[in-house]
Design a protein around this motif. Sequence first.
Motif, mmCIF file in Angstrom:
data_model
loop_
_atom_site.group_PDB
_atom_site.id
_atom_site.type_symbol
_atom_site.label_atom_id
_atom_site.label_comp_id
_atom_site.label_asym_id
_atom_site.label_seq_id
_atom_site.Cartn_x
_atom_site.Cartn_y
_atom_site.Cartn_z
ATOM 1 N N TYR A 81 0.820 -1.203 0.000
ATOM 2 C CA TYR A 81 0.000 0.000 0.000
ATOM 3 C C TYR A 81 0.858 1.258 0.000
ATOM 4 N N ALA A 82 1.988 1.213 0.702
ATOM 5 C CA ALA A 82 2.885 2.366 0.718
ATOM 6 C C ALA A 82 3.416 2.654 -0.676
ATOM 7 N N LYS A 83 3.757 1.615 -1.428
ATOM 8 C CA LYS A 83 4.261 1.814 -2.784
ATOM 9 C C LYS A 83 3.158 2.308 -3.719
ATOM 10 N N VAL A 84 1.938 1.832 -3.498
ATOM 11 C CA VAL A 84 0.832 2.288 -4.339
ATOM 12 C C VAL A 84 0.547 3.763 -4.110
ATOM 13 N N PHE A 85 0.447 4.177 -2.844
ATOM 14 C CA PHE A 85 0.112 5.566 -2.544
ATOM 15 C C PHE A 85 1.296 6.504 -2.735
ATOM 16 N N ALA A 86 2.518 5.956 -2.784
ATOM 17 C CA ALA A 86 3.670 6.810 -3.059
ATOM 18 C C ALA A 86 3.705 7.259 -4.510
ATOM 19 N N ASN A 87 2.974 6.596 -5.360
ATOM 20 C CA ASN A 87 2.939 6.966 -6.772
ATOM 21 C C ASN A 87 1.942 8.086 -6.989
ATOM 22 N N GLU A 88 2.356 9.159 -7.622
ATOM 23 C CA GLU A 88 1.478 10.300 -7.849
ATOM 24 C C GLU A 88 0.338 9.964 -8.810
ATOM 25 N N ASN A 89 0.603 9.072 -9.759
ATOM 26 C CA ASN A 89 -0.458 8.705 -10.699
ATOM 27 C C ASN A 89 -1.644 8.069 -9.984
ATOM 28 N N THR A 90 -1.349 7.236 -8.966
ATOM 29 C CA THR A 90 -2.422 6.559 -8.249
ATOM 30 C C THR A 90 -3.267 7.536 -7.444
ATOM 31 N N THR A 91 -2.621 8.402 -6.689
ATOM 32 C CA THR A 91 -3.373 9.358 -5.872
ATOM 33 C C THR A 91 -4.172 10.319 -6.756
ATOM 34 N N HIS A 92 -3.586 10.749 -7.858
ATOM 35 C CA HIS A 92 -4.318 11.641 -8.763
ATOM 36 C C HIS A 92 -5.490 10.925 -9.412
ATOM 37 N N SER A 93 -5.281 9.662 -9.769
ATOM 38 C CA SER A 93 -6.371 8.908 -10.392
ATOM 39 C C SER A 93 -7.530 8.696 -9.426
ATOM 40 N N MET A 94 -7.247 8.573 -8.128
ATOM 41 C CA MET A 94 -8.323 8.454 -7.153
ATOM 42 C C MET A 94 -9.160 9.729 -7.113
ATOM 43 N N LYS A 277 -0.691 -5.668 -7.002
ATOM 44 C CA LYS A 277 -1.932 -5.837 -7.752
ATOM 45 C C LYS A 277 -3.128 -5.924 -6.812
ATOM 46 N N MET A 278 -2.991 -6.743 -5.771
ATOM 47 C CA MET A 278 -4.111 -6.905 -4.852
ATOM 48 C C MET A 278 -4.324 -5.651 -4.010
ATOM 49 N N ALA A 279 -3.265 -4.911 -3.720
ATOM 50 C CA ALA A 279 -3.415 -3.668 -2.963
ATOM 51 C C ALA A 279 -4.208 -2.641 -3.765
ATOM 52 N N ILE A 280 -3.902 -2.521 -5.052
ATOM 53 C CA ILE A 280 -4.631 -1.550 -5.870
ATOM 54 C C ILE A 280 -6.067 -2.000 -6.090
ATOM 55 N N VAL A 281 -6.305 -3.305 -6.124
ATOM 56 C CA VAL A 281 -7.681 -3.808 -6.224
ATOM 57 C C VAL A 281 -8.478 -3.414 -4.986
ATOM 58 N N MET A 282 -7.871 -3.557 -3.817
ATOM 59 C CA MET A 282 -8.560 -3.172 -2.586
ATOM 60 C C MET A 282 -8.806 -1.671 -2.525
ATOM 61 N N VAL A 283 -7.829 -0.889 -2.968
ATOM 62 C CA VAL A 283 -7.994 0.562 -2.968
ATOM 63 C C VAL A 283 -9.146 0.972 -3.880
ATOM 64 N N ALA A 284 -9.316 0.269 -4.989
ATOM 65 C CA ALA A 284 -10.382 0.601 -5.929
ATOM 66 C C ALA A 284 -11.741 0.053 -5.505
ATOM 67 N N THR A 285 -11.752 -0.960 -4.636
ATOM 68 C CA THR A 285 -13.002 -1.627 -4.274
ATOM 69 C C THR A 285 -13.631 -1.067 -3.006
ATOM 70 N N VAL A 286 -12.818 -0.787 -1.999
ATOM 71 C CA VAL A 286 -13.342 -0.455 -0.670
ATOM 72 C C VAL A 286 -14.180 0.824 -0.658
ATOM 73 N N PRO A 287 -13.774 1.931 -1.320
ATOM 74 C CA PRO A 287 -14.585 3.156 -1.212
ATOM 75 C C PRO A 287 -16.031 2.987 -1.641
ATOM 76 N N ILE A 288 -16.259 2.382 -2.798
ATOM 77 C CA ILE A 288 -17.646 2.228 -3.252
ATOM 78 C C ILE A 288 -18.353 1.137 -2.464
ATOM 79 N N LEU A 289 -17.598 0.179 -1.928
ATOM 80 C CA LEU A 289 -18.208 -0.882 -1.129
ATOM 81 C C LEU A 289 -18.778 -0.332 0.172
ATOM 82 N N CYS A 290 -18.177 0.713 0.693
ATOM 83 C CA CYS A 290 -18.648 1.296 1.948
ATOM 84 C C CYS A 290 -19.987 2.013 1.795
#
Length: 310
Positions: A81-94, A277-290
Amino acid sequence: MSPDLDDRQTVRPSGSSHRPAWMEKPRPVTRIAKGLALVLTVAMVLVPFWTVLATSFAPDRQIVENGGWAFWPDEWTLKAYAKVFANENTTHSMLVSAGVAVVGTALSLACTVFLAYALARPGVVGGKPVMLLILFTFLFPPGIIPSFLVVHELGLRNTYWALFLPVLVNAFNLVVVRGFFQGIPEELYEAARLDGAGEIRTLFQVVLPLSKAVIAVVGLFYAVGYWNDFFRGVIYLDDSSMWPLQTVMRGYVTQGQGLSDTQAVDETLVQAPQTIKMAIVMVATVPILCVYPFIQRYFAKGVLTGAIKS
């Protein structure tokens, strides 16, 4: 006819014989079968979800040893998760996905409600032809190439408008909302007219307060559709820095893309990319799941009522 015979015919046996068949208390075998089916269905949903969650938190060594998966991490770590959120593309895409979901859902709800109200009222000029056109698009949706050509000719390519304007009104959601509006008693419309209310005032002060259930459900449908969509980002946005989260996730999962050169994956994660891969899947799934627990109680009342009335 004798009184005794008449009494025997009118007296109903105690219990549930006077209730419809679908209201009868099920037999023990039926209840056990339903319970097993429910447990199996829940397991089919929860086991893959838990595997994805556990894999995202598992250490790299365990992922490599287990062939890319982990059902229970030996050590819980947030490295992926740290590597995913350290990427600017990921945070901007969110932020892009959140903005598209919020703005797109608001515009879609507004257009759907106004159009459904107009089509639900009797005597609207051109109401039937417009409804037939909507049903035609519902049965025969446009293909990818015509949609792309329309977006290109309108100058929407490489803009965020292309992510929601081409699908601003969904035909199914429109039919559901229209059916719900038609189910509102006509006496309420007549009372509003007697009070001097126009159509806009009637919509906002009479119809919408009674339609919270269907609007909540349709709004959830729109939000989930915008949040989960990745395809429009692929075909309409050439600049990867504008991609929504789901399009970026597609790059992670299918092609191993998404991390910039300055945020390159270390050697261990090259051997075990499943954690990211699984970390980014969770990041993309949890917000709308809530969101689902807060809208779930509206599903039966909103969708079924609108569909039946239509």
